[in-house]
Design a protein around this motif. Structure first.
Motif, PDB file in Angstrom:
ATOM      1  N   LEU A  70      38.196  46.881  20.498  1.00  0.00           N
ATOM      2  CA  LEU A  70      38.982  48.096  20.352  1.00  0.00           C
ATOM      3  C   LEU A  70      39.453  48.611  21.709  1.00  0.00           C
ATOM      4  O   LEU A  70      40.629  48.945  21.891  1.00  0.00           O
ATOM      5  N   HIS A  71      38.549  48.638  22.669  1.00  0.00           N
ATOM      6  CA  HIS A  71      38.910  49.125  24.001  1.00  0.00           C
ATOM      7  C   HIS A  71      39.918  48.182  24.671  1.00  0.00           C
ATOM      8  O   HIS A  71      40.868  48.638  25.304  1.00  0.00           O
ATOM      9  N   SER A  72      39.704  46.884  24.521  1.00  0.00           N
ATOM     10  CA  SER A  72      40.635  45.916  25.105  1.00  0.00           C
ATOM     11  C   SER A  72      42.030  46.059  24.507  1.00  0.00           C
ATOM     12  O   SER A  72      43.028  45.997  25.224  1.00  0.00           O
ATOM     13  N   ALA A  73      42.095  46.273  23.195  1.00  0.00           N
ATOM     14  CA  ALA A  73      43.399  46.464  22.540  1.00  0.00           C
ATOM     15  C   ALA A  73      44.100  47.702  23.105  1.00  0.00           C
ATOM     16  O   ALA A  73      45.298  47.669  23.394  1.00  0.00           O
ATOM     17  N   PHE A 104      46.838  48.159  37.311  1.00  0.00           N
ATOM     18  CA  PHE A 104      45.895  47.145  37.788  1.00  0.00           C
ATOM     19  C   PHE A 104      44.496  47.397  37.229  1.00  0.00           C
ATOM     20  O   PHE A 104      43.776  46.460  36.896  1.00  0.00           O
ATOM     21  N   GLY A 105      44.114  48.663  37.108  1.00  0.00           N
ATOM     22  CA  GLY A 105      42.820  48.983  36.509  1.00  0.00           C
ATOM     23  C   GLY A 105      42.723  48.480  35.080  1.00  0.00           C
ATOM     24  O   GLY A 105      41.714  47.881  34.681  1.00  0.00           O
ATOM     25  N   LEU A 106      43.781  48.703  34.308  1.00  0.00           N
ATOM     26  CA  LEU A 106      43.786  48.237  32.919  1.00  0.00           C
ATOM     27  C   LEU A 106      43.753  46.716  32.829  1.00  0.00           C
ATOM     28  O   LEU A 106      43.079  46.146  31.963  1.00  0.00           O
ATOM     29  N   VAL A 107      44.462  46.055  33.720  1.00  0.00           N
ATOM     30  CA  VAL A 107      44.454  44.581  33.732  1.00  0.00           C
ATOM     31  C   VAL A 107      43.057  44.065  34.068  1.00  0.00           C
ATOM     32  O   VAL A 107      42.555  43.131  33.428  1.00  0.00           O
ATOM     33  N   ILE A 108      42.407  44.692  35.042  1.00  0.00           N
ATOM     34  CA  ILE A 108      41.048  44.283  35.417  1.00  0.00           C
ATOM     35  C   ILE A 108      40.092  44.485  34.239  1.00  0.00           C
ATOM     36  O   ILE A 108      39.281  43.611  33.931  1.00  0.00           O
ATOM     37  N   ILE A 109      40.191  45.637  33.576  1.00  0.00           N
ATOM     38  CA  ILE A 109      39.338  45.894  32.412  1.00  0.00           C
ATOM     39  C   ILE A 109      39.557  44.828  31.349  1.00  0.00           C
ATOM     40  O   ILE A 109      38.599  44.260  30.817  1.00  0.00           O
ATOM     41  N   THR A 110      40.811  44.556  31.040  1.00  0.00           N
ATOM     42  CA  THR A 110      41.136  43.586  29.991  1.00  0.00           C
ATOM     43  C   THR A 110      40.610  42.200  30.343  1.00  0.00           C
ATOM     44  O   THR A 110      40.007  41.519  29.494  1.00  0.00           O
ATOM     45  N   MET A 111      40.806  41.785  31.583  1.00  0.00           N
ATOM     46  CA  MET A 111      40.314  40.465  32.004  1.00  0.00           C
ATOM     47  C   MET A 111      38.796  40.408  31.928  1.00  0.00           C
ATOM     48  O   MET A 111      38.226  39.420  31.454  1.00  0.00           O
ATOM     49  N   TRP A 112      38.133  41.472  32.405  1.00  0.00           N
ATOM     50  CA  TRP A 112      36.667  41.451  32.419  1.00  0.00           C
ATOM     51  C   TRP A 112      36.091  41.472  31.013  1.00  0.00           C
ATOM     52  O   TRP A 112      35.149  40.747  30.703  1.00  0.00           O
ATOM     53  N   MET A 113      36.654  42.287  30.155  1.00  0.00           N
ATOM     54  CA  MET A 113      36.156  42.339  28.778  1.00  0.00           C
ATOM     55  C   MET A 113      36.377  41.001  28.073  1.00  0.00           C
ATOM     56  O   MET A 113      35.545  40.557  27.287  1.00  0.00           O
ATOM     57  N   SER A 114      37.468  40.329  28.398  1.00  0.00           N
ATOM     58  CA  SER A 114      37.718  39.006  27.840  1.00  0.00           C
ATOM     59  C   SER A 114      36.670  37.992  28.316  1.00  0.00           C
ATOM     60  O   SER A 114      36.167  37.190  27.527  1.00  0.00           O
ATOM     61  N   LEU A 115      36.342  38.042  29.604  1.00  0.00           N
ATOM     62  CA  LEU A 115      35.293  37.154  30.121  1.00  0.00           C
ATOM     63  C   LEU A 115      33.947  37.451  29.464  1.00  0.00           C
ATOM     64  O   LEU A 115      33.218  36.530  29.091  1.00  0.00           O
TER      65      LEU A 115
END
Length: 164
Positions: A70-73, A104-115
């Motif tokens: 949900l957060h990643s979406a 950039f913060g949102l991209v980092i969050i999305t990448m990290w949550m994906s990992l």
């Protein structure tokens, strides 16, 4: 087996670093005009990531996975909105724009949550662990660069200059 244990410790360390980064990112929002929104944006992954750092198998938990998804979406939608805004209104280096830093913060969050989410299927190793180390170090190196760059600091809005 020793390599697996070392990889597991490195994965946990990366998660603890990212939890610290997300927590710091939330903390510096205190005097931002839209602080409440951005504090939530950063505190959710801080909590989720801290849980992974403490117990990596938490990524198998349905509640953890649902919150992560949900957060990643939401972050993907926010990334799209900010990218469109920057495309229309940016006047130079996007790091000079508050929306660029938020993007950039949102991209980092999305990448990290994906990992983190993919770590439930199989332990991170090889290229994915290398990516995790790079992503975990990137925010700190970027923050240091932005903070040390006097020209960039001069262009910050007033509420950013009084945080650190």
């Amino acid at each position: 087996m020793a390599g697996g244990a070392a990889e597991g410790r490195l994965w946990r360390l990366c998660n603890l670093l990212m939890a610290a980064f997300f927590g710091l990112a939330a903390a510096v929002q205190v005097n931002d005009p839209d602080a409440g929104l951005w504090m939530v944006v950063y505190l959710v992954p801080a909590a989720l990531t801290l849980l992974v750092g403490i117990n990596p198998s938490v990524t198998d938990n349905g509640v953890w996975r649902s919150l992560c998804d949900l957060h990643s979406a939401g972050c993907v939608v926010g990334t799209f909105v900010l990218a469109c805004s920057l495309f229309v209104y940016a006047q130079g280096n996007i790091l000079h724009e508050e929306e660029g830093r938020e993007l950039f913060g949102l991209v980092i969050i999305t990448m990290w949550m994906s990992l983190c989410r993919s770590s439930a299927k199989s332990p991170l190793g090889g290229i994915r662990l290398t990516a995790a180390v790079v992503v975990a170090l990137f925010p700190f190196v970027s923050w240091l660069y932005v903070y040390m760059n006097k020209e960039m600091r001069a262009s910050w809005p007033t509420h950013c200059k009084t945080v650190i």
